[in-house]
Design a protein around this motif. Structure first.
Motif, PDB file in Angstrom:
ATOM      1  N   ARG A  16       0.820  -1.206   0.000  1.00  0.00           N
ATOM      2  CA  ARG A  16       0.000   0.000   0.000  1.00  0.00           C
ATOM      3  C   ARG A  16       0.859   1.263   0.000  1.00  0.00           C
ATOM      4  O   ARG A  16       0.550   2.233  -0.652  1.00  0.00           O
ATOM      5  N   ARG A  17       1.953   1.258   0.714  1.00  0.00           N
ATOM      6  CA  ARG A  17       2.818   2.437   0.832  1.00  0.00           C
ATOM      7  C   ARG A  17       4.186   2.153   0.240  1.00  0.00           C
ATOM      8  O   ARG A  17       5.179   2.147   0.944  1.00  0.00           O
ATOM      9  N   GLY A  18       4.214   1.928  -1.029  1.00  0.00           N
ATOM     10  CA  GLY A  18       5.515   1.675  -1.633  1.00  0.00           C
ATOM     11  C   GLY A  18       5.414   1.072  -3.014  1.00  0.00           C
ATOM     12  O   GLY A  18       4.361   1.074  -3.633  1.00  0.00           O
ATOM     13  N   PRO A  19       6.516   0.524  -3.457  1.00  0.00           N
ATOM     14  CA  PRO A  19       6.581  -0.004  -4.811  1.00  0.00           C
ATOM     15  C   PRO A  19       5.919  -1.373  -4.930  1.00  0.00           C
ATOM     16  O   PRO A  19       5.560  -1.993  -3.922  1.00  0.00           O
ATOM     17  N   ILE A  20       5.790  -1.836  -6.155  1.00  0.00           N
ATOM     18  CA  ILE A  20       5.363  -3.198  -6.434  1.00  0.00           C
ATOM     19  C   ILE A  20       6.631  -4.029  -6.545  1.00  0.00           C
ATOM     20  O   ILE A  20       7.539  -3.682  -7.305  1.00  0.00           O
ATOM     21  N   CYS A  46       8.359   1.391  -9.352  1.00  0.00           N
ATOM     22  CA  CYS A  46       7.828   2.632  -8.802  1.00  0.00           C
ATOM     23  C   CYS A  46       6.359   2.797  -9.183  1.00  0.00           C
ATOM     24  O   CYS A  46       5.985   2.608 -10.331  1.00  0.00           O
ATOM     25  N   THR A  47       5.542   3.174  -8.215  1.00  0.00           N
ATOM     26  CA  THR A  47       4.124   3.435  -8.492  1.00  0.00           C
ATOM     27  C   THR A  47       3.764   4.903  -8.353  1.00  0.00           C
ATOM     28  O   THR A  47       2.675   5.311  -8.732  1.00  0.00           O
ATOM     29  N   HIS A  61       9.915   8.291  -2.885  1.00  0.00           N
ATOM     30  CA  HIS A  61       8.633   8.547  -2.226  1.00  0.00           C
ATOM     31  C   HIS A  61       8.799   8.788  -0.735  1.00  0.00           C
ATOM     32  O   HIS A  61       7.986   9.453  -0.130  1.00  0.00           O
ATOM     33  N   ARG A  62       9.850   8.277  -0.138  1.00  0.00           N
ATOM     34  CA  ARG A  62      10.081   8.463   1.301  1.00  0.00           C
ATOM     35  C   ARG A  62      10.486   9.886   1.651  1.00  0.00           C
ATOM     36  O   ARG A  62      10.276  10.329   2.766  1.00  0.00           O
ATOM     37  N   ASP A  63      11.097  10.605   0.702  1.00  0.00           N
ATOM     38  CA  ASP A  63      11.598  11.960   0.963  1.00  0.00           C
ATOM     39  C   ASP A  63      10.524  13.025   0.921  1.00  0.00           C
ATOM     40  O   ASP A  63      10.766  14.153   1.311  1.00  0.00           O
ATOM     41  N   ARG A  64       9.352  12.702   0.462  1.00  0.00           N
ATOM     42  CA  ARG A  64       8.312  13.709   0.262  1.00  0.00           C
ATOM     43  C   ARG A  64       7.351  13.742   1.425  1.00  0.00           C
ATOM     44  O   ARG A  64       6.843  12.736   1.860  1.00  0.00           O
ATOM     45  N   SER A  65       7.090  14.934   1.924  1.00  0.00           N
ATOM     46  CA  SER A  65       6.102  15.070   2.990  1.00  0.00           C
ATOM     47  C   SER A  65       4.990  16.030   2.588  1.00  0.00           C
ATOM     48  O   SER A  65       4.138  16.360   3.385  1.00  0.00           O
ATOM     49  N   ASP A  66       5.026  16.492   1.322  1.00  0.00           N
ATOM     50  CA  ASP A  66       3.986  17.421   0.864  1.00  0.00           C
ATOM     51  C   ASP A  66       2.666  16.683   0.671  1.00  0.00           C
ATOM     52  O   ASP A  66       2.562  15.493   0.884  1.00  0.00           O
TER      53      ASP A  66
END
Length: 73
Positions: A16-20, A46-47, A61-66
Motif C-alpha cells: 500500500r505504501r511503496g513499490p510493487i 515505482c508506483t 517517495h520516502r523523501d516527500r512530505s507534501d
C-alpha cells in the motif's frame, strides 16, 4: 519452454505504501513502447513516478512530505 505448465508463477507483491515488488528477472514495457530489463532476483517498480530511475523504485517517495501524490494514494 516458456509458459510451460512446469514454470513457477512469478510472485508480485503489492504494498500500500511503496513499490510493487516483482520476482525477477523482468522485462518492463514503458508507455512509449521502449523496454527495460533487470536480471535481479527481485525488483521494485515505482508506483508514484517520483523515482529518478523510473520504472525502478529508488525510494524517492520516502523523501516527500507534501500533500501531493504519494505512493500510498
Amino acid at each position: 519452454m516458456p509458459n510451460s505448465p512446469s514454470d513457477r508463477p512469478r510472485r508480485i507483491t503489492v504494498r500500500r505504501r511503496g513499490p510493487i515488488l516483482v520476482e525477477g528477472p523482468v522485462e518492463v514495457e514503458l508507455e512509449d513502447g521502449t523496454t527495460v530489463s533487470s536480471d535481479r532476483f527481485r525488483v521494485a517498480l515505482c508506483t508514484c513516478r517520483r523515482s529518478r530511475r523510473y520504472p525502478w523504485c529508488d525510494t524517492s517517495h520516502r523523501d516527500r512530505s507534501d500533500t501531493g501524490r504519494r505512493c500510498e494514494d
